[in-house]
Design an enzyme around this catalytic site. Structure first.
Site, PDB file in Angstrom:
ATOM      1  CG  LEU D  64      35.755  34.248  32.102  1.00 52.61           C
ATOM      2  CD1 LEU D  64      36.262  32.184  31.710  1.00 52.61           C
ATOM      3  CD2 LEU D  64      36.156  34.708  33.185  1.00 52.61           C
ATOM      4  CD  GLU D  66      35.548  38.372  35.304  1.00 50.89           C
ATOM      5  OE1 GLU D  66      36.613  38.415  35.235  1.00 50.89           O
ATOM      6  OE2 GLU D  66      34.881  37.110  35.902  1.00 50.89           O
ATOM      7  CG  HIS D 135      32.077  30.303  44.300  1.00 50.68           C
ATOM      8  ND1 HIS D 135      33.548  29.679  43.583  1.00 50.68           N
ATOM      9  CD2 HIS D 135      31.388  30.188  42.885  1.00 50.68           C
ATOM     10  CE1 HIS D 135      33.406  29.588  42.360  1.00 50.68           C
ATOM     11  NE2 HIS D 135      32.154  29.640  41.894  1.00 50.68           N
TER      12      HIS D 135
HETATM   13  C1  LIG Z   1      37.440  36.141  37.038  1.00 48.10           C
HETATM   14  C2  LIG Z   1      36.069  34.930  37.366  1.00 48.10           C
HETATM   15  N1  LIG Z   1      34.942  35.179  36.475  1.00 48.10           N
HETATM   16  C3  LIG Z   1      34.267  33.847  36.450  1.00 48.10           C
HETATM   17  C4  LIG Z   1      34.512  33.196  36.798  1.00 48.10           C
HETATM   18  C5  LIG Z   1      33.276  32.251  37.137  1.00 48.10           C
HETATM   19  N2  LIG Z   1      33.932  30.699  36.313  1.00 48.10           N
HETATM   20  C6  LIG Z   1      34.678  29.798  36.317  1.00 48.10           C
HETATM   21  S1  LIG Z   1      34.334  28.475  35.743  1.00 48.10           S
HETATM   22  C7  LIG Z   1      34.639  29.455  34.336  1.00 48.10           C
HETATM   23  C8  LIG Z   1      34.778  29.021  32.713  1.00 48.10           C
HETATM   24  C9  LIG Z   1      36.052  29.069  32.496  1.00 48.10           C
HETATM   25  O1  LIG Z   1      35.983  28.399  31.731  1.00 48.10           O
HETATM   26  P1  LIG Z   1      37.077  27.976  30.882  1.00 48.10           P
HETATM   27  O2  LIG Z   1      38.254  29.127  30.841  1.00 48.10           O
HETATM   28  O3  LIG Z   1      37.683  27.603  29.159  1.00 48.10           O
HETATM   29  O4  LIG Z   1      38.126  25.984  31.556  1.00 48.10           O
HETATM   30  P2  LIG Z   1      36.763  25.633  31.444  1.00 48.10           P
HETATM   31  O5  LIG Z   1      35.870  25.717  33.416  1.00 48.10           O
HETATM   32  O6  LIG Z   1      36.301  24.948  30.442  1.00 48.10           O
HETATM   33  O7  LIG Z   1      38.063  24.112  32.321  1.00 48.10           O
HETATM   34  C10 LIG Z   1      33.411  31.038  34.798  1.00 48.10           C
HETATM   35  C11 LIG Z   1      33.329  31.870  33.853  1.00 48.10           C
HETATM   36  C12 LIG Z   1      35.704  32.465  38.102  1.00 48.10           C
HETATM   37  N3  LIG Z   1      35.812  31.986  38.301  1.00 48.10           N
HETATM   38  N4  LIG Z   1      36.274  34.120  38.332  1.00 48.10           N
END
Ligand SMILES: Cc1ncc(C[n+]2csc(CCOP(=O)(O)OP(=O)(O)O)c2C)c(N)n1
Ligand SMILES: Cc1ncc(C[n+]2csc(CCOP(=O)(O)OP(=O)(O)O)c2C)c(N)n1
Ligand SMILES: [Mg+2]
Ligand SMILES: [Mg+2]
Lengths: 356, 331, 356, 331
Positions: D64, D66, D135
């Site tokens: 994760l 970018e 979003h």
């Molecule tokens: C900069 C960014 N990239 C992508 C996203 C889309 N996104 C939302 S939640 C998520 C996963 C997050 O995973 P984690 O940090 O493990 O937290 P969890 O949701 O498991 O609590 C993603 C990729 C985002 N919100 N922000």
């Protein structure tokens, strides 16, 4: 160096509610009851929110069921005046820290008012861009340090968030300036569909503290006592000038990433079932109270009832707002008059057909 | 404006230092943060002497990380401070872009003014000093499109000090762009005390009835010279220094073009999507019936800013502007 | 955990040119001579460039004097077909790896042609935004892995660069995908004026490898043998599927950050003097050859003369270009015709006064 | 256009999957990378089934990050691959902004075409699906100002497939924006085989002599409806889907306004600095003497996109466009 050995998972109470033998002044009946109350409340909140979403009464929602111990244990370690920076999944923490339930619901209903914490409570709205809030926690805590107070920040983030540059920059800044902040990671094993092994090569998140020469600790994120205990230690360290700490709370979300997610696409949900049976944070405290001879089912029933009632009230409050007032869109962009915004607002309200 | 006040002769960069010194002295909540702003006094010496005067608590060298710098300054700003962040060159602000666009500028709206971000981000910009790659970007238009952000550019020492003081005092995030080409282009009288030049107000540098020329930063002087030349040939120009790029001074723009009926906009940034197009929009909105010729732009090209042997070819110059004046008057 | 102990500085030859006793097949007279030749050449190059800048014949320049062993030792460990991603301070490395001297000079003269490496040499132009090139090295090496070759990338970056998010993201990506890349850090103690202690709390950079579960090593960056030896190991590991390595070469720049910098503003230059006397990378090899009875001053003189001659030729070549052709500004923005660029080019060339 | 070819009924998002599948099958160098694009098939299911068909080597879930995603894809692109990167929502591209603006788009110029970056970055954008904060950004204008980058937006399934194939085949970086509001707004016949829709060419959706309406993405349908309504009242509109926002189709814009003399531009992004202003510039340049009324814009406001209870108030709708049609015709 075996990091699993170097960063063992701290546990005070086992999955079936027995003391591990580790010594802590925080293992008390009183605390257990307080934790239980908050966790039950949180779980009911979460389920209520999922239901509201299913009924179309709020929008997309990110459930946290399974992560209650991590959030409650850590939030209760904080004090008034401290700063809290949650993600979209941390409403157990923010509610326990004093956020308005109505507002939490409103946020998910698509109303900006929901972002506003009660007066005097420093609770930031959920940060949507992953990991970016880590720096805000660093900055607000830095401000407290500069003011000479003993207030601290706690910031929540997931396992996925550790891959973002902001995670690194935040931990580095805070280590260099010895900033009083607690980096509270909930490692629930997934970032949406991406499992930990695809997120990082390391087996632990705690070991990343070594890159900043700050304390790192791994804790059983389903053991509310352990979470509380370790967060208290980190907070105390921060308050007394000892700088930041990285806490990895190893946990699991039972359900979907959000209400638009379908976890069966990427993982076997039987694992959630297994964990619910053996490691549930709430059942664990229930069993602990039983083992300690302090379980009172009337009391527990009461806890549930009171929670439901509070939630119902909050939902009623929330539903009084159908949508935000359109002026909110324009009135808080700047603190001064700025003509494009003023003109656009004027056009919106006073030139008939602009307003839907 | 400067009748009874004490003044000293300062360059733009000195006027900036002066504004920072003034604000640090006047307001305890003001902090200066950035890479090399401390002992080194900034790579352009814009913070020279401040570290010695105010110490490491107020004038803070940070690790090399723009997202970290802007992001943690947001936190400081939300909790009682007024950080003034130096980004070494505008071309290095991009790693911090996310913090600017999703947080610094949205927090007031998101929290309905419960939390605010009185943050000033300073950055030298533009070409003309034979700097290496990426050091010469003029990407102001990327920022004027961000709701919640003001964008300010001085073109002379007096404005530099007054606008920076206004920016620091402003309750919201301001991007303060410093035209490095004219950082030391000459000294002017600058009041020794604190004063402010209002944000959002353009400044008329020269008047003429035939053509309105709009410019900012280092281009103002170039436009003035072209206008001088043109006036010798009977083409008289308003030269208007826009000074604030968001919000633009709509009234000043309209007033001028309604007089002249002809407009030229000059900037160093690439043509497409440049702030010039916001000026065109304002003219279209306010002054359609007044216009006697298509508006002309004299700008950089839709190409990366070239390395420095070509930077003068890239940037607007007197000749290019002069030619535009001829074109709009002959139309 | 004492990181200085865990990541001791690898040294094969001491500051005064004696073997430390560490065993390596790379400590040979032949290699010493080769290293010497490259390092002398680099130093003369660097001084030439500084002089050219002083005379206004090129623009701002970033000198590397003092860091020759780090750059030469690592660059000579690479093979044709490998990829090299330098910073603005790594011309000893790129020249040793086969870059065109004329082009390196042209780059600093403000001519884009200088960015182009000789055919077949994968040398990227210096990356100006700090740390961003770390990801390009990761990507090109990932491509080699996908193609099934044994080629690798090496990327250079400074101590300051470790604070940027891209450092973190690059190391994390490469560890997760086991990408064959060598992360070569030159820790020269300063990022312009900012000393290491303000850049990070850790005492070593090598320990940051622990956050990615990849090998990290600290090497005396003024000992060309040690640098070569450790880089060879990292390259071999990468080629054979062992993934990335982080190398911290501890070194020092004697001079200014760039020709516009004044180091006395922020540090005592006597430290540079001390280091030049005791730890200079070139003197060290000279002394080594003396101790080994292999020093030949005629040969050394020759090395210097040949270097000067090559440099003079390159300067003559460079000076044939007064400025870049204006069309270069327009012709490589897109690989297809795009009208705004075409029109602007046309206007520039054919509408008289546009062209200066 | 679809006489002798086999077609299937697809939504926009399905047409995108189809284009990706086609390109993965046709060209070994094509890779799909992003967060959750693998097993999960993308949060909008745009990559559904691709992981199963092409495996983890070609359809790659990344960490994760970018900047890491775009930056390492630049490396892949420079070394023989054609990465197609998914950014989950346009609002999450900003952490990768530096890699886009200082590298992806400059490497061809910097290396004088020795290295090139045939990279496609896909991102859903815009409001209208009741998504959470950040979003729903429509920040296309931040990208059209970046030299070296093409920006493409389809408004229907046929174009979505054809434009995406063109984008992937393009030798340079392309930002491919997907209007998520109409991802599943209806199915249309889409050829089963590979075909391309050229970049840089607008598409005339409806013709009329009175007003030219320019739109893209989800706004095209809204503009068409407003135009339909207007025609009932005797105001006949060209509706032009710009499809590529950089480079804009100058000829199509000029041709239309030279016929109608009146123009409206519709977009979801904030007004100031919007791509609308590039259209105004082109009209000013090409068609000054043809214009009978000031150009009108129907756009989002200079405010952050509001949370979803207000998103319909923020976005252009039929009524707002209708009103603009009335205004320009009555001027
Ligand atoms: C900069 C960014 N990239 C992508 C996203 C889309 N996104 C939302 S939640 C998520 C996963 C997050 O995973 P984690 O940090 O493990 O937290 P969890 O949701 O498991 O609590 C993603 C990729 C985002 N919100 N922000
Ligand atoms: C993103 C970015 N921020 C700031 C700069 C300005 N800058 C150029 S070199 C430098 C210091 C780099 O220090 P280090 O990484 O230690 O490398 P060194 O110069 O010592 O070789 C800085 C801050 C830049 N080039 N890029
Ligand atoms: Mg997670
Ligand atoms: Mg350094």
């Amino acid at each position: 160096m075996d990091m699993n050995e170097k960063f063992p998972i701290v546990q005070l109470i086992t999955g079936d509610g027995r003391r591990t033998g580790a010594i802590s002044e925080n293992i008390t009946i009183e605390k257990a009851k307080r934790f239980y109350q908050h966790m039950v409340f949180s779980r009911l909140f979460d389920r209520k929110a999922v239901n509201l979403q299913r009924q179309g009464r709020i929008g997309t929602y990110a459930p946290f069921e399974g992560q209650e111990a991590s959030q409650i244990g850590s939030a209760l370690a904080m004090e008034d005046g401290d700063w809290m920076f949650p993600t979209y999944r941390d409403h157990a923490a923010t509610a326990a820290f004093g956020h308005s339930l109505k507002n939490i619901f409103l946020y998910w209903k698509g109303c900006i008012e929901g972002c506003v914490p009660p007066k005097g409570k420093h609770i930031f709205p959920p940060s949507v861009p992953i990991a970016s809030q880590i720096l805000h926690a660093t900055g607000t805590a830095w401000a407290e340090q500069k003011k000479g107070t003993d207030r601290v920040s706690i910031v929540y983030f997931g396992d996925g968030a550790t891959s973002e540059g902001d995670f690194h920059e935040g931990l580095n800044f805070s280590s260099v300036f010895n900033i009083p902040v607690v980096f509270f990671n909930q490692n629930n094993g997934y970032a949406i569909s991406v499992p930990l092994e695809r997120q990082m090569k390391t087996k632990t998140i705690a070991q990343k503290a070594l890159a900043y020469d700050i304390p790192g600790v791994r804790v059983d994120g389903n053991d509310v006592f352990a979470v509380y205990d370790e967060t208290i230690k980190a907070v105390e360290r921060a308050r007394s000038g000892g700088g930041p700490t990285l806490i990895e709370a190893v946990t699991w979300r039972y359900g979907a990433h959000t209400t638009t997610d379908e976890p069966s696409k990427y993982r076997d949900q039987s694992e959630s079932k297994r964990r619910r049976e053996n490691e549930d944070p709430i059942t664990r405290v229930e069993r602990f109270l039983e083992h300690e001879g302090a379980w009172d089912s009337n009391w527990a029933e009461n806890v549930h009832e009171e929670a439901e009632q509070k939630l119902d009230e909050a939902v009623i409050e929330m539903e009084k707002t159908i949508k935000s007032d359109e002026s909110l869109m324009f009135d808080h962009v700047f603190g001064t008059d700025v003509w494009p915004v003023q003109e656009q607002k004027h056009r919106f309200f006073y030139e008939g057909s602009e307003k839907g | 404006m400067s009748t009874a006040v004490n003044t000293k002769k300062l360059t733009i960069v000195q006027a900036i230092t002066d504004a920072l010194r003034e604000m640090l002295a006047e307001d305890e909540s003001v902090l200066v943060l950035g890479e090399d702003v401390g002992k080194n006094g900034g790579v352009f010496r814009a913070t020279d002497g401040l570290f010695e005067q105010f110490g490491d608590d107020r004038v803070i060298d940070t690790p090399l990380a723009e997202s970290g710098l802007i992001g943690s300054s947001i936190g400081l700003a939300m909790n009682g401070f007024k950080p003034v962040v130096e980004i070494q060159f505008l071309g290095f602000i991009y790693p911090g872009f996310n913090q600017l666009i999703t947080h610094a500028t949205r927090i007031r709206t998101r929290t309905q003014s419960r939390y605010t971000v009185p943050l000033t981000v300073r950055a030298p910009y533009g070409s003309g000093v034979r700097a290496p790659e990426i050091h010469s970007d003029s990407t102001e238009a990327l920022f004027t499109h961000i709701p919640g952000l003001k964008v300010v550019v001085p073109s002379n020492p007096y404005d530099a000090k007054g606008l920076l003081i206004s920016s620091i005092k402003d309750p919201d995030p301001v991007l303060f762009l410093e035209p490095m080409k004219i950082y030391r282009a000459g000294k002017e009288d600058v009041p020794t005390e604190s004063y402010s030049v209002p944000l959002g107000k353009a400044s008329v540098k020269r008047t003429g009835d035939d053509v309105s020329i709009f410019a900012w930063g280092a281009m103002v002087r170039v436009a003035e010279k072209a206008a001088e030349e043109a006036s010798k040939n009977g083409m008289h120009c308003d030269v208007i220094d826009l000074r604030t790029l968001y919000p633009l001074d709509k009234d000043a723009i309209a007033e001028s073009v309604q007089k002249t009926g002809r407009a030229i906009i000059v900037h160093e940034a690439p043509s497409t999507g440049g702030v010039s197009n916001d000026v065109i929009e304002i003219i279209n909105d306010t002054s359609f019936l007044f216009m006697r010729a298509p508006i002309k732009k004299v700008t950089g090209y839709d190409t990366p800013v070239p390395l420095f042997t070509l930077e003068d070819d890239y940037a607007p110059d007197e000749k290019k502007i002069y030619r535009a004046i001829e074109e709009v008057t002959r139309f």
